[in-house]
Design an enzyme around this catalytic site. Structure first.
Site, PDB file in Angstrom:
ATOM      1  N   GLY A 148       0.830  -1.207   0.000  1.00 12.63           N
ATOM      2  CA  GLY A 148       0.000   0.000   0.000  1.00 12.63           C
ATOM      3  C   GLY A 148       0.855   1.242   0.000  1.00 12.63           C
ATOM      4  O   GLY A 148       1.503   1.550   1.006  1.00 12.63           O
TER       5      GLY A 148
ATOM      6  N   MET B 219       0.228   7.341   3.764  1.00 13.52           N
ATOM      7  CA  MET B 219       0.566   6.706   5.042  1.00 13.52           C
ATOM      8  C   MET B 219       1.564   5.582   4.844  1.00 13.52           C
ATOM      9  O   MET B 219       2.546   5.458   5.590  1.00 13.52           O
ATOM     10  CB  MET B 219      -0.701   6.183   5.720  1.00 13.52           C
ATOM     11  CG  MET B 219      -1.552   7.245   6.381  1.00 13.52           C
ATOM     12  SD  MET B 219      -0.795   7.962   7.862  1.00 13.52           S
ATOM     13  CE  MET B 219      -0.917   6.587   9.019  1.00 13.52           C
ATOM     14  N   GLY B 220       1.332   4.741   3.834  1.00 13.96           N
ATOM     15  CA  GLY B 220       2.245   3.641   3.561  1.00 13.96           C
ATOM     16  C   GLY B 220       3.628   4.136   3.182  1.00 13.96           C
ATOM     17  O   GLY B 220       4.648   3.640   3.687  1.00 13.96           O
TER      18      GLY B 220
ATOM     19  N   ASN C 240       2.755  -2.294  -4.285  1.00 11.85           N
ATOM     20  CA  ASN C 240       1.433  -1.721  -4.495  1.00 11.85           C
ATOM     21  C   ASN C 240       0.735  -2.502  -5.589  1.00 11.85           C
ATOM     22  O   ASN C 240       1.373  -2.951  -6.552  1.00 11.85           O
ATOM     23  CB  ASN C 240       1.533  -0.242  -4.884  1.00 11.85           C
ATOM     24  CG  ASN C 240       0.210   0.487  -4.712  1.00 11.85           C
ATOM     25  OD1 ASN C 240      -0.127   0.915  -3.606  1.00 11.85           O
ATOM     26  ND2 ASN C 240      -0.545   0.628  -5.790  1.00 11.85           N
TER      27      ASN C 240
ATOM     28  N   VAL D  29      -3.629  -0.664   3.766  1.00 18.18           N
ATOM     29  CA  VAL D  29      -4.685  -0.558   2.754  1.00 18.18           C
ATOM     30  C   VAL D  29      -6.004  -0.219   3.442  1.00 18.18           C
ATOM     31  O   VAL D  29      -6.109  -0.241   4.668  1.00 18.18           O
ATOM     32  CB  VAL D  29      -4.824  -1.872   1.957  1.00 18.18           C
ATOM     33  CG1 VAL D  29      -3.524  -2.189   1.231  1.00 18.18           C
ATOM     34  CG2 VAL D  29      -5.222  -3.038   2.864  1.00 18.18           C
TER      35      VAL D  29
ATOM     36  N   ASN E 106      -7.284   1.113   9.782  1.00 17.70           N
ATOM     37  CA  ASN E 106      -8.306   1.388  10.803  1.00 17.70           C
ATOM     38  C   ASN E 106      -9.378   0.313  10.796  1.00 17.70           C
ATOM     39  O   ASN E 106     -10.566   0.609  10.650  1.00 17.70           O
ATOM     40  CB  ASN E 106      -8.944   2.758  10.554  1.00 17.70           C
ATOM     41  CG  ASN E 106      -8.379   3.833  11.466  1.00 17.70           C
ATOM     42  OD1 ASN E 106      -7.846   3.545  12.528  1.00 17.70           O
ATOM     43  ND2 ASN E 106      -8.479   5.070  11.036  1.00 17.70           N
TER      44      ASN E 106
ATOM     45  N   LYS F 179      -7.250   1.656  19.488  1.00 21.21           N
ATOM     46  CA  LYS F 179      -7.202   2.720  18.475  1.00 21.21           C
ATOM     47  C   LYS F 179      -8.599   3.302  18.243  1.00 21.21           C
ATOM     48  O   LYS F 179      -8.756   4.518  18.065  1.00 21.21           O
ATOM     49  CB  LYS F 179      -6.644   2.162  17.166  1.00 21.21           C
ATOM     50  CG  LYS F 179      -6.669   3.145  15.981  1.00 21.21           C
ATOM     51  CD  LYS F 179      -5.859   4.406  16.268  1.00 21.21           C
ATOM     52  CE  LYS F 179      -5.515   5.180  15.002  1.00 21.21           C
ATOM     53  NZ  LYS F 179      -6.649   5.641  14.229  1.00 21.21           N
TER      54      LYS F 179
ATOM     55  N   GLU G 158     -10.733  11.412  20.548  1.00 16.64           N
ATOM     56  CA  GLU G 158     -10.391  12.506  19.628  1.00 16.64           C
ATOM     57  C   GLU G 158     -11.647  13.290  19.235  1.00 16.64           C
ATOM     58  O   GLU G 158     -11.644  14.529  19.234  1.00 16.64           O
ATOM     59  CB  GLU G 158      -9.710  11.921  18.397  1.00 16.64           C
ATOM     60  CG  GLU G 158      -9.287  12.910  17.343  1.00 16.64           C
ATOM     61  CD  GLU G 158      -8.675  12.198  16.142  1.00 16.64           C
ATOM     62  OE1 GLU G 158      -9.067  12.526  15.006  1.00 16.64           O
ATOM     63  OE2 GLU G 158      -7.821  11.302  16.340  1.00 16.64           O
TER      64      GLU G 158
ATOM     65  N   ARG H  89     -21.699  16.215  15.355  1.00 19.43           N
ATOM     66  CA  ARG H  89     -21.328  16.254  13.935  1.00 19.43           C
ATOM     67  C   ARG H  89     -22.546  15.970  13.059  1.00 19.43           C
ATOM     68  O   ARG H  89     -22.690  16.562  11.988  1.00 19.43           O
ATOM     69  CB  ARG H  89     -20.211  15.253  13.650  1.00 19.43           C
ATOM     70  CG  ARG H  89     -18.909  15.574  14.347  1.00 19.43           C
ATOM     71  CD  ARG H  89     -17.744  14.795  13.766  1.00 19.43           C
ATOM     72  NE  ARG H  89     -16.541  14.937  14.581  1.00 19.43           N
ATOM     73  CZ  ARG H  89     -15.325  14.591  14.185  1.00 19.43           C
ATOM     74  NH1 ARG H  89     -15.149  14.077  12.974  1.00 19.43           N
ATOM     75  NH2 ARG H  89     -14.279  14.751  14.978  1.00 19.43           N
TER      76      ARG H  89
END
Length: 484
Positions: free
Chosen positions: A11, A15-16, A34, A76, A104, A185, A192, A289
């Site tokens: 990926g 980020m990767g 990739n 990914v 995530n 997480k 957050e 939100r």
């Protein structure tokens, strides 16, 4: 014979790429792959030019270029894509090899993958990675969980590339079995959401209640950085409030007041309901939100009701300090609720999560990094069995000191028409949590009245249940099938 890689990363989105460059900076040989292989060449000839990063052009090629036991990290999109890559990788891996999911992912998926891959002899780690693009490049917070046998092989890499505290401690350590890393997480992301909404509520009170200018608010937030509120989010808020556009006006004033979300806050709220944990503040931050997204409806309702905000009267300096205390106290409740959820999951799944170590993982490198995470760590190190963070002497002192001003701010916000869903829910939670007796006795009587759900009595031992025929017509049968 060619040198083989220490770890492979699949990926090459930002980020990767940044994690790979971070690993390379710390002396690890990384094999990059990739699915769109042209991106491998683009990376090698661009950001990775002049490094020791190795390109791979198929999964077979990737596996062949790795030292054993092979370590392959997936960066990914969460969901089916992870399962697709796992299935495609399996023919090229051997017993004892390691797959790491750094996305995530929802923790039940990680639970499932750990078990399924263990049956095939593959060790699986589900790892939360926080800090965004900058964190990935220069030091993220990393939250690994899953097959603990794999940790010894991954630990040197992850702890080297992670953020470090001022004392040099890595913001990365083993969280627990199965999906513990991704669960922590998820809660991080929920906290957050809460932190961001609390800051927004303080901002609205200062701006619309006290009528402060952006220059004044920026100075206030800059001052708050020197208090227990010191955090990354307070830091960036200070910058945002002072940022001017090309016309010299505050840019934030021209940003449409509709907030997006990716769903991890919602996951936290759903799990709180499933586990029976009153995660009131974080859940309210998600709903805030949602309300913000109804822009057209809000404008119409504003006109329909003639909604206005009444200016807050009194000494502005006194109110500013009261808002600071309310913000800090509410933030403590948010973290307290988050750790209550982590504790419940850890106990139910047998993850044996170290709560003090978890606070350390968030001390640097992630979005919620803040000064008082060190105090949270101290609280859990002093008492690993601490059920409610507010019971710790340090946090209890802050809550007690803030309580009067906190009530004034929330009450005044209701009086003048400023929505404060998170601050209000936080103090309401504390009032409920510290009440020796709540009106749930009436609620349980109602349940017994219409559904024969039974109740316990204050004058009898816990565990004995009673049913009353409230009308004389319902009989004495207790309900076991209907529940509300």
């Amino acid at each position: 014979m060619s040198v083989k890689g220490d770890i492979g990363v699949i990926g090459l989105a930002v980020m990767g790429q940044n994690l790979i460059l971070n690993m390379n900076d710390h002396g690890f040989k990384v094999v990059a792959y990739n699915r769109t292989t042209s991106k491998v060449d683009e990376f090698l000839q661009g950001a990775a030019k002049g490094t020791n990063i190795i390109g791979a052009y198929s999964l077979e090629d990737l596996a062949a270029k790795l030292e054993k036991p092979r370590k392959v990290m997936l960066m990914v999109r969460a969901g089916d894509v992870v399962d697709q890559f796992i299935e495609a990788l399996l023919p090229h891996l051997e017993e004892g090899d390691i797959i790491i999911d750094g996305g995530n992912s929802n923790y039940p998926d990680t639970n499932r993958r750990v078990k399924a891959l263990a049956e095939k002899g593959i060790r699986f780690i589900g790892s939360g990675v926080s800090g965004g693009e900058e964190g990935a490049r220069h030091g993220p917070s990393i939250m690994p969980g899953g097959n603990q046998e794999a940790w010894q092989y991954v630990k040197p890499i992850f702890q080297a590339i992670s953020a470090k505290t001022e004392q040099g401690e890595p913001c990365c350590d083993w969280v627990g079995g199965e999906g513990a890393g991704h669960f922590v997480k998820m809660v991080h992301n929920g906290i957050e959401y809460g932190d961001m909404q609390l800051i927004c509520e303080a901002y609205q009170f200062l701006k619309e209640g006290l009528g402060l200018s952006y220059e004044e608010m920026q100075a206030i937030f800059a001052e708050w950085k020197n208090t227990e509120l010191d955090s990354y989010l307070i830091d960036i808020t200070t910058d945002i409030l002072g940022y001017k556009d090309a016309s010299g006006e505050p840019l934030v004033e021209k940003i449409l007041d509709t907030a997006g979300q990716k769903g991890t806050g919602k996951w936290t709220g759903i799990n709180a309901l499933d586990f029976g944990i009153p995660l009131t503040l974080i859940t309210e931050s998600v709903f805030a939100r949602c309300v913000s997204s109804f822009k057209d409806q809000r404008v119409a309702a504003n006109q329909l009701f003639g909604k206005t905000i009444t200016p807050v009267e009194g000494d502005k300096k006194v109110w500013i300090e009261a808002v600071r205390k309310a913000l800090l106290a509410s933030k403590i409740i948010s973290y307290a609720q988050g750790f209550m959820l982590i504790r419940e999951a850890s106990e139910q799944f047998g993850w044996d999560i170290n709560y003090g170590a978890t606070a350390l993982l968030w001390r640097e490198g992630c979005i919620i990094r803040s000064r008082f995470l060190g105090n949270i760590r101290d609280a859990y190190e002093a008492n690993p069995n601490l059920v409610f963070l507010g019971s710790d002497s340090y946090f209890k002192g802050i809550l007690e000191n803030a309580l009067s001003d906190w009530r004034k701010v929330v009450a005044k916000s209701i009086e003048v028409g400023i929505p404060m869903p998170c601050m209000a829910s936080a103090i309401t939670f504390l009032d409920g949590y510290t009440s020796a007796r709540l009106p749930a006795n009436l609620l349980q009587a109602q349940r017994d009245y219409f559904g024969a759900h039974t109740y316990e009595r204050t004058d009898k031992p816990r565990g004995e249940f009673f049913h009353t025929n409230w009308t004389g017509r319902g009989g004495n049968t207790a309900s076991t099938t209907y529940d509300v």
